[in-house]
Design an enzyme around this catalytic site. Structure first.
Site, PDB file in Angstrom:
ATOM      1  N   SER A 129      12.724  -0.498  -0.176  1.00 21.15           N
ATOM      2  CA  SER A 129      11.325  -0.225   0.176  1.00 21.15           C
ATOM      3  C   SER A 129      10.464  -0.200  -1.071  1.00 21.15           C
ATOM      4  O   SER A 129      10.921   0.208  -2.153  1.00 21.15           O
ATOM      5  CB  SER A 129      11.220   1.130   0.886  1.00 21.15           C
ATOM      6  OG  SER A 129       9.869   1.522   1.043  1.00 21.15           O
ATOM      7  N   TYR A 142      12.607  10.099   0.082  1.00 25.39           N
ATOM      8  CA  TYR A 142      12.875   8.744   0.576  1.00 25.39           C
ATOM      9  C   TYR A 142      12.624   7.721  -0.526  1.00 25.39           C
ATOM     10  O   TYR A 142      13.454   6.836  -0.771  1.00 25.39           O
ATOM     11  CB  TYR A 142      11.978   8.479   1.776  1.00 25.39           C
ATOM     12  CG  TYR A 142      12.019   7.065   2.310  1.00 25.39           C
ATOM     13  CD1 TYR A 142      13.063   6.645   3.129  1.00 25.39           C
ATOM     14  CD2 TYR A 142      10.999   6.158   2.020  1.00 25.39           C
ATOM     15  CE1 TYR A 142      13.096   5.342   3.632  1.00 25.39           C
ATOM     16  CE2 TYR A 142      11.020   4.867   2.519  1.00 25.39           C
ATOM     17  CZ  TYR A 142      12.077   4.471   3.326  1.00 25.39           C
ATOM     18  OH  TYR A 142      12.107   3.181   3.818  1.00 25.39           O
ATOM     19  N   LYS A 146      15.324   5.204  -2.269  1.00 28.52           N
ATOM     20  CA  LYS A 146      15.206   3.752  -2.265  1.00 28.52           C
ATOM     21  C   LYS A 146      15.201   3.189  -3.693  1.00 28.52           C
ATOM     22  O   LYS A 146      15.702   2.081  -3.926  1.00 28.52           O
ATOM     23  CB  LYS A 146      13.936   3.335  -1.525  1.00 28.52           C
ATOM     24  CG  LYS A 146      13.999   3.563  -0.011  1.00 28.52           C
ATOM     25  CD  LYS A 146      15.113   2.791   0.639  1.00 28.52           C
ATOM     26  CE  LYS A 146      15.052   2.860   2.153  1.00 28.52           C
ATOM     27  NZ  LYS A 146      16.147   2.115   2.821  1.00 28.52           N
TER      28      LYS A 146
END
Length: 247
Positions: A129, A142, A146
């Site tokens: 991402s 998150y 990533k």
């Protein structure tokens, strides 16, 4: 026939990836904790919690035994809700890292144990991402996971060469059946799409096509790479504040 496993392949981006591999002629297995609400083409569903190392090893061995091999793994399972870093229990943030970084490592190890013994080796694709390369307020754990995932892919590409290639598809915003939950409504989706240079969000099948390419013979010399799939990125915020006219 190529045998591909797509984690989190029951909906959204994962289902788009699964359909793309099916169109390319692959035998596809999708896995998630719960079965899909409706069939994803003719993909086979097998239940799996990607955080369970033993279950990952069992699934990869089963796929190899029942489908004749395991050629491609797409580590797509992941995600997060909105939570500021100072809010909620620390364990909640740790679980986000576990799902988005540790689980792909666990699943990749399980797949590698099968792929390294095959004549054709194999290919692993991580779904990354843009949150891993820019500030990600509200999803800090998150984004950090990533960022780590992209680094993990580069390391595995070196450790597991030449038998197994490992690459990352770095996603921007994708239009899925849940997009409205992130952006409010269709007007919100349109407004967000307007910040992308190409003027729209990616479609799940387009993510799938990128994965198919990286897993294919056409990319046989591509390993340790990160393919950015974000429609040109996001327009820098300062452009909205500048007064210079642009043609």
């Amino acid at each position: 026939m190529t045998v591909a496993v797509v984690t989190g392949g029951t909906r959204g981006v994962g289902a788009g990836i699964a359909r793309a591999f099916q169109r390319a002629g692959a035998d596809v297995v999708i896995c998630a904790r719960r079965p899909p609400g409706e069939p994803v083409g003719d993909a086979r569903f097998l239940p799996l919690d990607v955080r369970d190392a033993g279950a990952c090893e069992e699934l990869c061995g089963r796929v190899a035994a029942e489908h004749g091999g395991l050629d491609v793994l797409v580590n797509n399972a992941g995600g997060t809700g909105f939570r500021l870093a100072a809010e909620g229990e620390a364990a909640r943030h740790a679980r986000v890292v576990e799902l988005n970084l540790i689980a792909p490592l666990v699943m990749s190890r399980a797949a590698y144990a099968v792929m390294r013994g095959q004549s054709g080796g194999g290919s692993i694709v991580m779904i990354g991402s843009v949150s891993g390369s820019r500030p990600s307020p509200g999803t800090a754990a998150y984004g950090a996971a990533k960022a780590g995932l992209a680094h993990l892919a580069r390391c595995l590409a070196v450790e597991w060469a030449p038998r197994v290639r490992v690459n990352t598809v770095v996603l921007g915003m994708v239009r899925t059946e849940l997009a409205h939950l992130h952006y409010g409504d269709e007007a919100g989706v349109a407004a967000v799409a307007g910040t992308v240079p190409l003027g729209r969000l990616a479609e799940p099948e387009e993510v799938g096509e990128a994965c198919v390419f990286l897993a294919s013979e056409r990319a046989r010399y591509v390993s340790g790479a990160a393919l950015e799939l974000h429609g040109g990125g996001e327009q820098p915020a300062f452009l909205g504040a500048a007064t210079v006219e642009r043609g």
